[in-house]
Design a protein around this motif. Structure first.
Motif, PDB file in Angstrom:
ATOM      1  N   ILE A 121      32.853   5.014 -37.134  1.00  0.00           N
ATOM      2  CA  ILE A 121      32.078   5.857 -36.206  1.00  0.00           C
ATOM      3  C   ILE A 121      31.752   5.112 -34.894  1.00  0.00           C
ATOM      4  CG2 ILE A 121      29.880   7.080 -35.879  1.00  0.00           C
ATOM      5  CD1 ILE A 121      30.044   7.799 -38.910  1.00  0.00           C
ATOM      6  N   PRO A 122      31.204   3.889 -34.962  1.00  0.00           N
ATOM      7  CA  PRO A 122      30.943   3.204 -33.687  1.00  0.00           C
ATOM      8  C   PRO A 122      32.215   2.974 -32.879  1.00  0.00           C
ATOM      9  CG  PRO A 122      29.995   1.968 -35.524  1.00  0.00           C
ATOM     10  CD  PRO A 122      30.753   3.102 -36.112  1.00  0.00           C
ATOM     11  N   GLU A 174      29.245  -0.941 -29.043  1.00  0.00           N
ATOM     12  CA  GLU A 174      29.157  -0.986 -30.506  1.00  0.00           C
ATOM     13  C   GLU A 174      27.928  -1.737 -30.996  1.00  0.00           C
ATOM     14  OE1 GLU A 174      31.475  -2.458 -28.750  1.00  0.00           O
ATOM     15  OE2 GLU A 174      31.394  -4.593 -29.228  1.00  0.00           O
ATOM     16  N   VAL A 175      27.389  -2.648 -30.183  1.00  0.00           N
ATOM     17  CA  VAL A 175      26.185  -3.359 -30.625  1.00  0.00           C
ATOM     18  C   VAL A 175      25.038  -2.361 -30.802  1.00  0.00           C
ATOM     19  CG1 VAL A 175      24.392  -4.966 -29.907  1.00  0.00           C
ATOM     20  CG2 VAL A 175      26.790  -5.609 -29.703  1.00  0.00           C
ATOM     21  N   ILE A 176      24.886  -1.497 -29.797  1.00  0.00           N
ATOM     22  CA  ILE A 176      23.822  -0.498 -29.859  1.00  0.00           C
ATOM     23  C   ILE A 176      24.093   0.485 -30.992  1.00  0.00           C
ATOM     24  CG2 ILE A 176      22.583   1.257 -28.552  1.00  0.00           C
ATOM     25  CD1 ILE A 176      22.444  -1.475 -27.259  1.00  0.00           C
ATOM     26  N   SER A 177      25.313   1.028 -31.040  1.00  0.00           N
ATOM     27  CA  SER A 177      25.551   2.103 -32.008  1.00  0.00           C
ATOM     28  C   SER A 177      25.523   1.577 -33.446  1.00  0.00           C
ATOM     29  CB  SER A 177      26.850   2.839 -31.701  1.00  0.00           C
ATOM     30  OG  SER A 177      27.921   1.945 -31.572  1.00  0.00           O
ATOM     31  N   THR A 178      25.969   0.329 -33.684  1.00  0.00           N
ATOM     32  CA  THR A 178      25.896  -0.157 -35.061  1.00  0.00           C
ATOM     33  C   THR A 178      24.447  -0.390 -35.481  1.00  0.00           C
ATOM     34  OG1 THR A 178      26.397  -2.381 -34.237  1.00  0.00           O
ATOM     35  CG2 THR A 178      28.193  -1.191 -35.284  1.00  0.00           C
ATOM     36  N   ILE A 179      23.604  -0.826 -34.549  1.00  0.00           N
ATOM     37  CA  ILE A 179      22.183  -0.986 -34.892  1.00  0.00           C
ATOM     38  C   ILE A 179      21.587   0.368 -35.285  1.00  0.00           C
ATOM     39  CG2 ILE A 179      19.889  -1.495 -33.957  1.00  0.00           C
ATOM     40  CD1 ILE A 179      21.177  -3.695 -32.285  1.00  0.00           C
ATOM     41  N   MET A 180      21.909   1.387 -34.484  1.00  0.00           N
ATOM     42  CA  MET A 180      21.402   2.732 -34.759  1.00  0.00           C
ATOM     43  C   MET A 180      21.904   3.220 -36.117  1.00  0.00           C
ATOM     44  SD  MET A 180      19.555   3.448 -32.338  1.00  0.00           S
ATOM     45  CE  MET A 180      19.179   2.809 -30.725  1.00  0.00           C
ATOM     46  N   GLY A 190      27.022  -4.197 -37.648  1.00  0.00           N
ATOM     47  CA  GLY A 190      26.621  -3.106 -38.526  1.00  0.00           C
ATOM     48  C   GLY A 190      27.015  -3.305 -39.976  1.00  0.00           C
ATOM     49  N   ALA A 191      27.358  -4.535 -40.358  1.00  0.00           N
ATOM     50  CA  ALA A 191      27.766  -4.752 -41.746  1.00  0.00           C
ATOM     51  C   ALA A 191      26.651  -4.338 -42.711  1.00  0.00           C
ATOM     52  CB  ALA A 191      28.147  -6.208 -41.973  1.00  0.00           C
ATOM     53  N   GLU A 192      25.417  -4.566 -42.305  1.00  0.00           N
ATOM     54  CA  GLU A 192      24.264  -4.185 -43.129  1.00  0.00           C
ATOM     55  C   GLU A 192      24.350  -2.698 -43.519  1.00  0.00           C
ATOM     56  OE1 GLU A 192      22.014  -6.689 -43.668  1.00  0.00           O
ATOM     57  OE2 GLU A 192      20.476  -5.580 -44.756  1.00  0.00           O
ATOM     58  N   GLY A 193      24.613  -1.866 -42.534  1.00  0.00           N
ATOM     59  CA  GLY A 193      24.719  -0.427 -42.788  1.00  0.00           C
ATOM     60  C   GLY A 193      26.019  -0.070 -43.494  1.00  0.00           C
ATOM     61  N   GLN A 194      27.086  -0.775 -43.157  1.00  0.00           N
ATOM     62  CA  GLN A 194      28.379  -0.475 -43.780  1.00  0.00           C
ATOM     63  C   GLN A 194      28.359  -0.825 -45.264  1.00  0.00           C
ATOM     64  OE1 GLN A 194      30.516  -2.773 -40.905  1.00  0.00           O
ATOM     65  NE2 GLN A 194      29.957  -1.303 -39.306  1.00  0.00           N
TER      66      GLN A 194
END
Lengths: 386, 514
Positions: free
Chosen positions: A150-151, A162-168, A103-107
């Motif tokens: 959050i994840p 966390e793979v799923i939740s970070t993508i979301m 989720g670094a992209e979102g972070q």
């Protein structure tokens, strides 16, 4: 047929010779595979370039000059690399705790928008730089930490992977900031005077000092991110918290048995990971852009995954891997200009690097490297410990 | 080396002068072995003696550095296990190689699928399985899902799987380690019916009682070499144990009369659920006093794991209470309970006991890395950690090249010694030990037993959970039998007999089944 086999054996011999020399020259054991993966990718990339009808040496020469051909080129390359350090650390740190933070992209986006918002607050201009700069960096770091945390919380409270939740969460923040920056009615964070969607410019007091006026600008954020790498290396290697993170990553069941609060470590590691991405974003907002645009961090988080894996999640090796990554991207335009080879070829070479690092059996076979270290991809996934 | 006493039966398998070295260790040094048709040949030895290496070469998983393997007089060079299977060799591993979500029939034909065109021909597979099962007394239901079967049944599936591939030389790697006493007897029946019909068996174990019960011939390995071959008639437990270990072994644990003090650990109506949410501890009451060893016997799966985990804080309770040292500790965290002076040697060594990739030193401080001695202001004191590790390694006789060796490179017995060293050190008030010597060799068992008794004599309350009745009998001062999640009966160890305990374990009552 026979000739082909001979040539094959010859390549094999040469490759194992290279390995022998490197073994003696450097003590970089776990990183051999990465070095060879890079080498191999450039070889395959060269074949690709010659198929297009360009002399690969001409192309690579131009690429090299674009990367490190002069002072400005070097400074530009380093500048381009700085944020990658943060996004790669975001993967690497969580990885040590057995978590796959993609989720670094979102972070980055969460950290970037927070930094831009805080930096543009009207009272920021009344503060001296020594206060305003740390403030904007801390704001971005916090933004990333929350988005990364959050994840972690979801994982410990609900078991959501966390793979799923970070993508979301990546999608959530991407569309969230797009709306915030695009929307005119209501105006959320859009600079209404600008023709392109962007936030207001940050206060002058919050701008990181410039080191070299290169393209892009090389700023003091470099020291912050390089410094963080050494701090992380120390934390992982020498501190009790680092021991807890490593233990949870390797064996969550044994950690629970040994009295480690596994849930706390998971949340803390995810938040720390997000914080590194957030810091990278804030330093870009403050030192390079001066405002936030949704496209600024496009693909930077995903490149971070590749860089972290290339560095085998070693925080200090990340500096080198990020420098390589950023300077390749920075040098590519000259290659396009002089050799008429598309910038995308560099992207293809980078993708191959990742492929060879992931499928390290190919590299090990070619270069006769024994399996000494653990490939990040082969690490056993962890189940809920509690 | 002694040859088979009869000499009439022709050898189906001859291993001659096999040597196999791994980096830093010679696992097999000039090992020879013959297996006659219809024979049960036991391979006996401590952990790390080279038993598994030897059979893995016979089964084609490793290739020998030197020496030859002959099957029915013909020299063979196996590239992989497929070659070995083609020569009629089958192996049942200690850890079953079954897919839990597949049915028995699907598992058996896996890799050897019976097909009709592009489709699996499960019907004919089923018929073949049934006929094999009938012939050898291996009752298996081809349509049952493997994950639902008991360990004993899964083992039968493994055997049928080998027989389905026409194996007539069977290698059984510690087949009884996972079985209950009743299942062991059934298993011996199966083994005899197999040899009765001409199959030949290599049986790996380190349980001496079983060797004497089932073997025709015995080969003892120590440190990679054959140190003796014997027939079952001439051997005794004592002579085999001495051969295995290389010195005289004391079977009885010497211990003084217990001198129990105040109650230290108490549970009242404790109820605990397992991972599926089924209550497996169903109202457990016990009181363990300082300076005594309370042994819990019972067939595995009667709530032992959940009981131990709940007492040590690793699993939430579903009801009742746990008290330690006069305080209620129900649902405390593992760390809080540990800091109270309660140590825990976990049942599952690799899952809970150690971090396989860590060094011995790091594993030795796994639960006290944060103590002031080992960490100042959040920074680890590697010097102090290594010094402590060095001391414990010497004190507990861990055989290792150094404290910075990765623990996974040690044998199971030495890993267990590391865990025991970690848990038995410090200011202890109570000790909970689960299966402390499972899979260990005679020498390590002796050592660990002595350490537990030493602790008892220093006034520590010990709760011992073990599936080995012999271990319970020789260590405990009082014995409780766990049956369906509660204590079926408590007896003084001095008055206990194997028969009485066996009956309690099997039926939950000393009068037997009504």
């Amino acid at each position: 047929m026979n000739g082909a086999r001979n040539a094959n054996a010859g390549i094999g011999r040469a490759a194992s010779q290279i390995h022998r020399v490197l073994t003696e020259a450097w003590r970089l054991q776990p990183l051999y595979v990465s070095l060879y993966a890079i080498l191999l990718s450039f070889v395959v990339g060269g074949v690709l370039i010659s198929i297009i009808g360009v002399n690969p040496f001409t192309a690579y020469w131009a690429l090299l000059r674009g990367m490190v051909g002069g002072g400005d080129e070097i400074a530009g390359s380093v500048a381009r690399s700085v944020p990658f350090i943060g996004s790669a650390l975001a993967l690497a740190f969580a990885f040590r705790a057995g978590l796959f933070n993609i989720g670094a992209e979102g972070q980055l986006l969460a950290g970037g928008i927070t930094a831009a918002y805080v930096g543009a607050l009207s009272w920021m201009s009344d503060l001296p730089g020594i206060v305003a700069i740390p403030l904007i960096l801390i704001a971005g770091t916090m933004g990333g930490a929350i988005w990364g945390g959050i994840p972690g919380v979801l994982r410990t409270k609900t078991g959501a992977h966390e793979v799923i939740s970070t993508i979301m969460l990546n999608s959530l923040v991407l569309f969230g900031v797009r709306w915030m920056v695009n929307s005119r009615d209501p105006v959320v964070l859009r600079d209404t005077e600008s023709t392109v969607p962007r936030t207001d410019s940050i206060s002058d007091t919050a701008v990181l000092p410039e080191l070299v006026d290169s393209q892009p600008v090389l700023h003091v954020g470099l020291f912050a991110l390089v410094g963080i790498c050494f701090v992380v290396a120390f934390v992982l290697k020498r501190t009790t918290f680092g021991f807890e993170v490593g233990t949870v990553g390797l064996n969550p069941h044994a950690s629970h048995y040994a009295g480690i609060n596994v849930n706390r470590v998971i949340v803390a590691s995810m938040a720390a990971s997000g914080a590194f991405a957030g810091l990278a974003a804030a330093s870009e907002i403050s030192g390079t852009n001066g405002f936030f645009q949704p496209g600024t961090f496009f693909l930077m988080g995903f490149d971070g995954i590749a860089i972290a894996l290339l560095a085998r999640t070693n925080p200090v090796a990340i500096i080198a891997a990020a420098l390589l990554w950023g300077s390749m991207l920075s040098g590519a335009p000259l290659m396009q200009q002089e050799a008429d080879v598309s910038i995308d070829v560099v992207r293809i070479i980078q993708a191959m690097v990742l492929l060879f690092v992931a499928a390290d059996a190919i590299v090990r076979y070619l270069f006769r490297v024994r399996e000494l270290d653990q490939s990040p991809f082969k690490a056993t996934s962890i189940e809920g410990a509690v | 080396m002694a040859q088979a006493s009869g000499g009439a039966a022709r050898p189906v398998l001859e291993v001659e002068g096999i040597t196999k070295a791994f980096p830093g260790v010679v696992a097999n040094d000039d090992v020879s072995l013959t297996l006659s048709q219809g024979e049960i040949h036991c391979l006996l030895g401590e952990n790390g003696a080279g038993k598994s290496t030897l059979v893995n070469m016979v089964f084609g998983l490793y290739r020998p550095d030197r020496g030859t393997i002959k099957v029915r007089g013909e020299e063979v060079h196996f590239e992989d296990s497929g070659d070995a299977i083609a020569r009629g060799i089958g192996m049942v591993h200690q850890h079953f190689q079954l897919i839990p979500v597949f049915t028995v029939a699907e598992n058996i034909i896996l890799g050897n699928e019976v097909t009709k065109g592009a489709f699996l021909d499960l019907d004919s597979a089923r018929r073949q399985i049934d006929s094999l099962a009938d012939r050898y007394g291996l009752a298996v239901d081809p349509d049952a899902t493997v994950g639902d079967l008991s360990v004993g049944e899964q083992q039968r599936v493994e055997l049928v799987k080998a027989l389905f591939r026409d194996a007539d030389i069977l290698i059984l790697d510690e087949p009884t380690a996972v079985l209950t006493p009743g299942e062991v007897d059934d298993f011996f029946g199966v083994v005899e019916s197999l040899t009765g019909q001409g199959k030949s068996i290599i049986f790996i174990t380190h349980k001496l009682r079983e060797v004497l019960a089932v073997a025709d011939r015995i080969t003892v390995l120590r440190a990679g070499q054959v140190v003796g071959t014997a027939t079952a008639e001439g051997a005794t437990q004592q002579s085999l144990a001495n051969l295995m270990v290389g010195r005289d072994v004391v079977f009885r644990v010497d211990k003084a009369e217990a001198d129990p003090g105040a109650p230290v650990l108490r549970t009242q109506d404790l109820r605990v659920a397992d991972d599926r949410g089924v209550e497996t501890v169903t109202g457990f009451d016990v009181e363990v006093r300082a300076g005594e060893i309370f042994g819990i016997a019972g067939v595995e799966g009667n709530g032992q794991r959940e009981l131990v985990e709940a007492i040590c804080g690793m699993r939430p309770t579903a009801g009742g209470r746990v008290e330690m040292l006069g305080q209620e500790t129900t649902d405390w965290s593992p760390r809080k309970i540990n800091e109270l002076g309660v140590a825990h040697v976990p049942e599952n060594r690799s899952k809970h006991g150690v971090v396989a990739q860590y060094t011995i030193a790091d594993n030795l401080v796994l639960n006290r890395y944060h103590h002031r001695k080992f960490s100042q202001r959040g920074v680890r004191n590697t010097g102090a950690i290594n010094a402590e590790a060095q001391e414990l390694v010497e004190q507990f006789d861990v055989r290792t090249p150094g404290v910075d060796a990765v623990i996974d490179t040690l044998s199971g017995g030495n890993q267990q010694k590391v865990i025991v060293a970690r848990e038995l050190t410090g200011d202890l008030k109570a000790l909970v030990v689960a299966q402390p010597t499972r899979g260990l060799d005679v020498g390590s068992i002796e050592f660990i037993h002595r350490k537990i008794i030493e602790l008892r004599d220093r006034g520590v309350a010990v709760l011992l959970v073990s599936a080995e009745l012999d271990e319970i009998l020789s260590l405990s001062d009082r014995i409780g039998v766990l049956y369906r999640g509660r204590l079926a009966g408590t007896v003084n160890a001095a008055d206990a007999t194997r028969e009485e305990l066996g009956l309690l374990m099997a039926t939950g009552s000393s009068e037997g089944q009504r």
